[in-house]
Write a protein that holds these residues in place. Structure first.
Motif, mmCIF file in Angstrom:
data_model
loop_
_atom_site.group_PDB
_atom_site.id
_atom_site.type_symbol
_atom_site.label_atom_id
_atom_site.label_comp_id
_atom_site.label_asym_id
_atom_site.label_seq_id
_atom_site.Cartn_x
_atom_site.Cartn_y
_atom_site.Cartn_z
ATOM 1 N N UNK A 1 0.850 -1.376 -0.126
ATOM 2 C CA UNK A 1 -0.025 -0.170 0.012
ATOM 3 C C UNK A 1 0.680 1.302 -0.038
ATOM 4 N N UNK A 2 1.968 1.315 0.613
ATOM 5 C CA UNK A 2 2.705 2.503 0.684
ATOM 6 C C UNK A 2 3.952 2.322 -0.044
ATOM 7 N N UNK A 3 4.062 1.707 -1.036
ATOM 8 C CA UNK A 3 5.478 1.985 -1.924
ATOM 9 C C UNK A 3 5.147 2.152 -3.190
ATOM 10 N N UNK A 4 6.138 2.773 -3.858
ATOM 11 C CA UNK A 4 5.810 2.994 -5.658
ATOM 12 C C UNK A 4 5.466 1.903 -6.368
ATOM 13 N N UNK A 5 5.060 2.072 -7.418
ATOM 14 C CA UNK A 5 4.730 0.964 -8.411
ATOM 15 C C UNK A 5 5.922 0.304 -8.876
ATOM 16 N N UNK A 6 7.089 0.986 -8.764
ATOM 17 C CA UNK A 6 8.481 0.323 -9.329
ATOM 18 C C UNK A 6 8.778 -0.774 -8.038
ATOM 19 N N UNK A 7 8.688 -0.051 -6.899
ATOM 20 C CA UNK A 7 9.126 -0.957 -5.880
ATOM 21 C C UNK A 7 8.136 -2.087 -5.443
ATOM 22 N N UNK A 8 6.943 -2.101 -5.734
ATOM 23 C CA UNK A 8 6.103 -2.959 -5.563
ATOM 24 C C UNK A 8 6.098 -4.029 -6.579
ATOM 25 N N UNK A 9 6.711 -3.750 -7.782
ATOM 26 C CA UNK A 9 6.973 -4.787 -8.767
ATOM 27 C C UNK A 9 8.393 -5.705 -8.257
ATOM 28 N N UNK A 10 9.342 -4.905 -7.873
ATOM 29 C CA UNK A 10 10.510 -5.496 -7.464
ATOM 30 C C UNK A 10 10.236 -6.601 -5.978
ATOM 31 N N UNK A 11 9.318 -6.107 -5.214
ATOM 32 C CA UNK A 11 8.866 -6.999 -4.429
ATOM 33 C C UNK A 11 8.042 -8.179 -4.567
ATOM 34 N N UNK A 12 7.370 -7.887 -5.857
ATOM 35 C CA UNK A 12 6.545 -9.011 -6.623
ATOM 36 C C UNK A 12 7.578 -10.119 -7.091
ATOM 37 N N UNK A 13 8.557 -9.380 -7.550
ATOM 38 C CA UNK A 13 9.663 -10.166 -8.412
ATOM 39 C C UNK A 13 10.224 -11.001 -7.161
ATOM 40 N N UNK A 14 10.731 -10.474 -6.279
ATOM 41 C CA UNK A 14 11.509 -11.149 -5.103
ATOM 42 C C UNK A 14 10.772 -12.432 -4.682
ATOM 43 N N UNK A 15 9.428 -12.134 -4.339
ATOM 44 C CA UNK A 15 8.414 -13.090 -3.871
ATOM 45 C C UNK A 15 8.406 -14.193 -4.755
ATOM 46 N N UNK A 16 8.330 -14.009 -6.031
ATOM 47 C CA UNK A 16 8.194 -15.091 -6.949
ATOM 48 C C UNK A 16 9.518 -15.949 -7.013
ATOM 49 N N UNK A 17 10.537 -15.080 -6.807
ATOM 50 C CA UNK A 17 11.870 -15.895 -6.711
ATOM 51 C C UNK A 17 12.153 -16.782 -5.421
#
Length: 165
Positions: A105-121
């Motif tokens: 909720x509190x991060x930018x779209x770019x950071x959100x995508x990085x978090x999603x990618x890390x979670x997928x890894x």
């Protein structure tokens, strides 16, 4: 607060969460143990634990609340003459998943995508670890005895039965 300061603060928070996860992976050497430590309520989805803890016909709603806290969802069967209800607990609304949803909720779209990618890894790494332990014969069978949803059925505030799936 300036826009840049807020963006930096959000990105810093997201990176702290990510660093904590990665640091835990490096220190424990076992992604499964890390995820269990982040999801403290995960025991309620373990069939062996539930068999020892919940006794149909004896365990009450009060005892369930003490052990597991408030349910994610509560339903009452209003057509029942014996006061039937059920409580549902969902793993996706607890532990690390809960914190990740909050952080998103509190991060930018770019950071959100990085978090999603890390979670997928991390998910891929867990799958590989499970495959390796299955091939080497060191798998404990734990994944077969755990679920992600627990539903407890009550009659007159006493457990009738429960399901984990």
């Amino acid at each position: 607060m300036s826009f840049e300061y807020g963006k930096t603060l959000r990105n810093g928070l997201a990176l702290c969460v990510l660093a904590g996860v990665l640091n835990g992976c490096a220190n424990t050497g076992d992604l499964g143990n890390l995820m269990s430590s982040l999801n403290q309520g995960a025991r309620k989805y373990d069939v062996a634990y539930l068999k020892q803890t919940i006794i149909p016909g004896k365990t009450t709603k009060g005892q369930i609340t003490q052990m597991f806290g408030a349910p994610t969802n509560e339903e009452l069967n209003s057509t029942s003459t014996s006061n039937e209800s059920n409580w549902t607990y969902e793993k996706s609304d607890e532990g690390l998943d809960k914190y990740m949803k909050l952080a998103n909720k509190y991060v930018s779209t770019e950071t959100r995508q990085k978090m999603y990618d890390t979670s997928a890894q991390l998910s891929k790494a867990q799958t590989v670890a499970n495959d390796v332990s299955s091939v080497t014969g060191t798998k404990t069978g734990q994944s077969q005895t755990q679920g992600s949803v627990l539903t407890i059925y009550f009659v007159d505030d006493v457990v009738k039965y429960y399901r984990v799936y």
